[in-house]
Design a protein around this motif. Structure first.
Motif, mmCIF file in Angstrom:
data_model
loop_
_atom_site.group_PDB
_atom_site.id
_atom_site.type_symbol
_atom_site.label_atom_id
_atom_site.label_comp_id
_atom_site.label_asym_id
_atom_site.label_seq_id
_atom_site.Cartn_x
_atom_site.Cartn_y
_atom_site.Cartn_z
ATOM 1 N N TYR A 21 38.754 58.767 49.538
ATOM 2 C CA TYR A 21 37.382 59.001 49.983
ATOM 3 C C TYR A 21 37.074 58.073 51.143
ATOM 4 N N ASP A 22 36.625 58.649 52.260
ATOM 5 C CA ASP A 22 36.276 57.869 53.444
ATOM 6 C C ASP A 22 34.860 57.320 53.299
ATOM 7 N N LEU A 23 34.757 56.027 52.997
ATOM 8 C CA LEU A 23 33.445 55.391 52.897
ATOM 9 C C LEU A 23 32.780 55.342 54.271
ATOM 10 N N THR A 24 33.564 55.006 55.286
ATOM 11 C CA THR A 24 33.135 55.068 56.681
ATOM 12 C C THR A 24 34.302 55.625 57.474
ATOM 13 N N GLU A 25 34.155 55.686 58.785
ATOM 14 C CA GLU A 25 35.252 56.173 59.610
ATOM 15 C C GLU A 25 36.466 55.248 59.518
ATOM 16 N N GLU A 26 36.219 53.940 59.300
ATOM 17 C CA GLU A 26 37.315 52.966 59.283
ATOM 18 C C GLU A 26 37.744 52.570 57.880
ATOM 19 N N LEU A 27 36.919 52.785 56.878
ATOM 20 C CA LEU A 27 37.158 52.253 55.535
ATOM 21 C C LEU A 27 37.277 53.389 54.531
ATOM 22 N N SER A 28 38.349 53.354 53.715
ATOM 23 C CA SER A 28 38.538 54.406 52.724
ATOM 24 C C SER A 28 38.945 53.803 51.383
ATOM 25 N N LEU A 29 38.581 54.514 50.331
ATOM 26 C CA LEU A 29 38.899 54.131 48.957
ATOM 27 C C LEU A 29 39.890 55.145 48.404
ATOM 28 N N PHE A 30 40.945 54.674 47.722
ATOM 29 C CA PHE A 30 41.885 55.618 47.133
ATOM 30 C C PHE A 30 42.167 55.239 45.682
ATOM 31 N N ALA A 31 42.465 56.245 44.893
ATOM 32 C CA ALA A 31 42.776 56.056 43.482
ATOM 33 C C ALA A 31 43.789 57.107 43.074
ATOM 34 N N ASN A 32 44.662 56.754 42.135
ATOM 35 C CA ASN A 32 45.618 57.744 41.658
ATOM 36 C C ASN A 32 46.104 57.404 40.263
ATOM 37 N N PHE A 33 46.458 58.462 39.570
ATOM 38 C CA PHE A 33 47.229 58.350 38.329
ATOM 39 C C PHE A 33 48.518 59.111 38.573
ATOM 40 N N ALA A 34 49.647 58.451 38.378
ATOM 41 C CA ALA A 34 50.935 59.092 38.648
ATOM 42 C C ALA A 34 51.935 58.688 37.583
ATOM 43 N N GLN A 35 52.778 59.617 37.225
ATOM 44 C CA GLN A 35 53.842 59.349 36.264
ATOM 45 C C GLN A 35 55.193 59.411 36.975
ATOM 46 N N GLY A 36 56.054 58.506 36.610
ATOM 47 C CA GLY A 36 57.433 58.530 37.077
ATOM 48 C C GLY A 36 58.350 58.469 35.874
ATOM 49 N N VAL A 64 59.459 57.295 30.739
ATOM 50 C CA VAL A 64 58.267 57.816 31.398
ATOM 51 C C VAL A 64 57.290 56.671 31.619
ATOM 52 N N VAL A 65 56.847 56.512 32.862
ATOM 53 C CA VAL A 65 55.956 55.418 33.227
ATOM 54 C C VAL A 65 54.624 55.997 33.704
ATOM 55 N N ASP A 66 53.520 55.545 33.095
ATOM 56 C CA ASP A 66 52.175 55.904 33.543
ATOM 57 C C ASP A 66 51.674 54.822 34.495
ATOM 58 N N ASN A 67 51.183 55.243 35.653
ATOM 59 C CA ASN A 67 50.736 54.295 36.668
ATOM 60 C C ASN A 67 49.288 54.576 37.051
ATOM 61 N N TYR A 68 48.449 53.549 37.000
ATOM 62 C CA TYR A 68 47.055 53.643 37.435
ATOM 63 C C TYR A 68 46.884 52.704 38.625
ATOM 64 N N GLU A 69 46.301 53.218 39.701
ATOM 65 C CA GLU A 69 46.164 52.412 40.910
ATOM 66 C C GLU A 69 44.825 52.671 41.566
ATOM 67 N N LEU A 70 44.206 51.598 42.052
ATOM 68 C CA LEU A 70 42.946 51.669 42.780
ATOM 69 C C LEU A 70 43.074 50.793 44.007
ATOM 70 N N GLY A 71 42.687 51.319 45.177
ATOM 71 C CA GLY A 71 42.876 50.554 46.401
ATOM 72 C C GLY A 71 41.810 50.805 47.437
ATOM 73 N N LEU A 72 41.763 49.909 48.409
ATOM 74 C CA LEU A 72 40.819 49.973 49.512
ATOM 75 C C LEU A 72 41.596 49.736 50.801
ATOM 76 N N ARG A 73 41.374 50.596 51.815
ATOM 77 C CA ARG A 73 42.059 50.476 53.106
ATOM 78 C C ARG A 73 41.041 50.426 54.225
ATOM 79 N N GLY A 74 41.292 49.553 55.200
ATOM 80 C CA GLY A 74 40.444 49.484 56.384
ATOM 81 C C GLY A 74 41.289 49.509 57.634
#
Length: 865
Positions: free
Chosen positions: A621-636, A667-677
């Protein structure tokens, strides 16, 4: 055993598609110039071309960007490096024209608030893309002057600083996170891309990929200064390693997958941090995808490099002397393009900061090593939509071992530094080292019933030989060494299908067959003793683990959807089936050893099969043009190392099918939350993660011999990663990254039974920092810092034999233009600190506690032509 049958059928089906394709080659359109004209609606992009044939273009939208791919088109002459312009109008943030691949160009137009409208028109020797930005370009009080329709000269690419893209602005496309092209900022994962320029720069310190990545990738353990990555996990778990999508991991873990290709043959490295099943199994820690060199767009170009080092010690230049040479050639002959690279490097002895000789030992050091790498790639454009490409890579490490650890230091109970014995050259038929061969054939069709289609078939073989050792006081009761020989044949089918305007479905199948041999070579003990430990006369061969085959079949689908201008969603599912086959065998053969009172057993061959389904979902999700928030649940997921499972069956085991109690993968469950600028002068990322698996795949030292055993127990890891880059001016760059990872396992599987994971899985916290300065137009300098923390949790919990001490190193890289080429100086451990890598500190014996390299330097002179 059923070797290769399934993959041959798949491959034949793919080749049928290829042979049925038309063999006419369309005339390539050359783009000789790019310019922008202001219009009342916004701007138009004018591509000056050779005479136009049939023009085929496709568009894709993501975020505020529209991408137009024009097939059968190449940038030529002054345009070959691409075209970039920032903020050409009030509502257009950037315009970029790049060579997308060998047979198409891509125009990227990014809006500030919304996706621009683009209309393509064809004229004689010109393509025009009219961009509607939503507001007129003319400023108040000033009339826009009409632009001439045909200028006398195409506008040259911008070369002045004000027309160059600001740091962090260019749009970079990566393929590893979803196996299809995607903007880096739209990926709902933590990623790192090591560019060709960064690879060349870091190779000035070391050409060893584990060291190069350990200095540049957050989440990855620190450099090992060896061929092994056993103590270099990615977020506490092992990564999937591939070259152009071809898997290098073996189910029988040798931890040397990164020691398979020389940096001179690499275009870039894409790293996805955290478990993923997109590429298949063995990616519980993430993916390290090595992408090989691309062909140049000129008829022929090349580069030549000659180096001294890379581990020259000022304390003993003659003993540590080494050097290397590499040569590359590439070019474009119209419908055929090519890229070839050959490199050779030799190293001498290594010395620590105390000027003492470092023994090579069991950790597969990089001393007295001769390395040859041969890489080639040839592509043929069959038609404007179809392409066939074949590539091959051969890597060969051979190590003559004149320095081995002195076992006398083991008699002292206190911790001591390993000492080297100068034993002289080994007299042995096959020197220790590693050989790797990869052959990769890929057919692609850019418009097959409206979809992009590719079919890839590959062959991969690796052979790893260890250094012979005297193991007569262990369970093996012999002078011996082990080998791991892995052979794979596989096929990948990938299709990208547009679902609607802002969504694509990526789907396909993978099939891989791997055959594994893990013998143990037995040498004449009397000959070994009489020669002082340098002569090895092979008298027998048994197996360290029985031979087996592992077949995997995967079916997958992945959806990418730009739900709104600010929100991008992704999700997918993958089914994987594992089948293991093993012939009948005797436990450790005729060596007649016993384990825990068990007599030698005969085990009947058999097979087992299991499968699982994993999925992923992510959002940006783009909070602003330069800043975005990302989240994911992924299994490997991954299959456990069946070599360790089969090696020591329980007493009374009748057949493989009965005693191998493996009914599901790791099987690995992965939860991740991040912020990018991503601002003009600052780039920033912050990510936190948590992973959990009911059945982990942890290794621990055996109580009964010099080998590792598999422990499958509930496992969790968690951590934080931070990176920051800052460009205060055109000549200065600086940045830092912080990695903190922890984890526990529960061997007893009780509510309060979690104990710290060994430092083999969880490396200490790591901080990197750098400052880079363009001191003069022809002279660039870089200082980079590595701080590795201590770790005592595993020792306190009784998992490690001792706590881990931290250390600090400082490296220096300098590049200066000299004559027709560039001279590069690299100095490792500039302050000459005496420290011990993590792997050395983990060794239980003093004779393996080797210090790290002291101050070493390398020189390289390279010429582009």
């Amino acid at each position: 055993m059923n070797k290769y049958n399934g993959s041959i059928a798949w491959f034949c089906a793919g080749m049928t598609i290829f042979l049925a394709a038309p063999n006419a080659v369309a005339e390539t359109i050359s783009v000789t110039g790019v310019r922008l004209n202001e219009t009342e609606q916004g701007v138009e992009i004018v591509l000056e071309t050779s005479p136009l044939g049939e023009v085929r273009a496709f568009q894709t939208k993501f975020g505020n960007t529209i991408a137009i791919d024009i097939l059968n088109t190449r940038l030529q002459s002054d345009s070959s490096e691409g075209f970039r312009r920032q903020n050409p109008t009030a509502n257009i943030a950037a315009i970029e024209v790049i060579q997308q691949n060998q047979n198409s160009i891509r125009i990227l137009v990014k809006g500030t608030q919304q996706v621009p409208n683009v209309q393509l028109t064809e004229q004689q020797e010109r393509l025009t893309l009219a961009v509607d930005s939503g507001t007129p370009v003319a400023q108040e009080g000033r009339e826009s002057e009409p632009q001439p329709e045909t200028p006398t000269q195409p506008e040259e690419l911008p070369t002045q600083p004000e027309t160059q893209p600001e740091p962090g602005e260019p749009i970079r496309l990566i393929v590893t996170p979803t196996r299809t092209e995607e903007r880096e900022e739209d990926v709902a994962r933590s990623t790192t891309v090591i560019t060709r320029e960064e690879i060349e720069e870091q190779s000035g310190l070391s050409t060893n990929l584990p060291d190069l990545l350990g200095r540049t990738v957050p989440g990855l353990g620190p450099p090992t200064q060896s061929a092994s990555t056993r103590t270099q996990s990615l977020r506490g778990r092992q990564p999937f390693i591939s070259v152009d999508g071809v898997p290098l991991n073996s189910n029988r873990r040798d931890f040397q997958g990164l020691r398979s290709i020389d940096p001179s043959a690499i275009e870039r490295i894409e790293v996805v941090r955290g478990p993923t099943a997109v590429f298949g199994s063995d990616a519980t820690g993430g993916v390290i995808n090595i992408i090989t060199r691309e062909a140049a767009r000129e008829r022929i170009t090349g580069s030549t490099s000659i180096s001294l080092g890379p581990r020259l010690s000022l304390s003993d230049l003659s003993e540590s002397f080494g050097g290397g040479i590499s040569q590359s050639l590439s070019g474009d002959l119209g419908s055929v393009d090519y890229a070839f690279t050959a490199s050779f490097e030799g190293t001498g002895n290594a010395f620590d900061a105390g000027n003492d000789l470092i023994p090579i030992g069991r950790s597969q050091g990089l001393d007295n090593l001769e390395t040859l790498n041969l890489f080639g790639k040839v592509g043929v454009d069959i038609t404007e939509d179809q392409r066939l490409q074949i590539s091959a890579n051969y890597f060969d490490d051979k190590q003559d071992v004149p320095t081995l650890p002195d076992p006398s230091v083991n008699e002292t109970p206190e911790r001591e530094t390993a000492r080297a014995l100068d034993t002289g050259d080994l007299d042995i038929d096959e020197l220790p080292g590693r050989e790797e061969t990869v052959i990769n054939l890929k057919y692609s069709h850019d418009d097959l019933l409206g979809s992009q289609f590719s079919l890839q078939g590959f062959f991969q073989e690796s052979l790893t030989r260890t250094i012979p050792e005297d193991k007569r006081d262990t369970i093996f009761q012999s002078v011996s060494r082990t080998e791991i020989d892995s052979e794979k044949l596989g096929i990948r089918l990938e299709v990208e299908t547009p679902i609607f305007e802002d969504a694509n479905l990526f789907w396909g199948a993978d099939y891989v067959e791997e055959s594994v041999d893990n013998p143990i070579e037995i040498f004449n003990a009397a000959t070994f003793d009489e020669s002082g430990g340098t002569e090895f006369d092979k008298v027998d061969e048994e197996f360290f683990a029985p031979s087996y085959d592992l077949n995997t079949l995967g079916l997958f689908g992945q959806l990418q959807w730009d739900a709104t201008q600010k929100l991008s969603l992704s999700g997918g599912v993958r089914f994987e089936r594992f089948e293991v086959f093993a012939d009948s065998y005797n436990v450790l053969g005729d060596i007649a050893l016993t384990r825990a009172g068990n007599a030698v057993e005969n085990v009947e061959g058999g097979d087992i099969a299991f499968d699982d389904v994993v999925f992923n979902v992510g959002a940006v999700y783009d909070l602003t043009e330069e800043l975005s928030l990302f989240a994911n649940f992924a299994q490997g997921f991954s299959a456990p190392d069946f070599g360790r499972v089969l090696r020591f069956p329980p007493r009374g085991a009748g057949s493989v099918s009965e005693f191998v109690d493996v009914t599901e993968p790791v099987v690995v469950d992965n939860y991740e939350l991040g912020l990018r600028g991503n601002w003009d002068q600052v780039q920033f990322s912050l990510a936190g993660f948590f992973t959990y698996s009911d059945l982990g795949e942890n290794v621990r030292e055996s109580d009964e011999g010099p080998f590792l055993e598999l422990e499958r127990s509930p496992t969790r890891t968690y951590g934080l990663e931070v990176s920051l880059d800052y460009q205060p001016s055109q000549d200065w760059q600086l940045g830092t990254s912080v990695t903190w990872v922890e984890g526990e396992s529960n061997p007893e599987n009780t509510d309060e039974g979690f104990v710290a994971l060994s430092t083999r899985e969880i490396q200490p916290w790591k901080i990197t920092a750098y400052v880079d300065n363009q001191t003069l137009p022809s002279w660039r300098n870089r200082l980079q810092l590595l701080v590795v923390g201590g770790r005592d949790r595993a020792f306190d919990d009784g998992v490690d034999d001792r706590d881990i001490d931290g250390y600090i190193t400082l490296d220096y890289i300098s590049e200066v233009d000299v004559g027709p080429g560039t001279l590069q100086l690299g100095i490792q451990n500039l302050l000459d600190n005496q420290y011990f890598p993590v792997d050395s500190q983990l060794q239980s014996e003093n004779s393996r506690n080797s210090a790290a390299l002291g101050r070493t330097l390398s020189l390289e002179y390279s010429v582009q032509w």
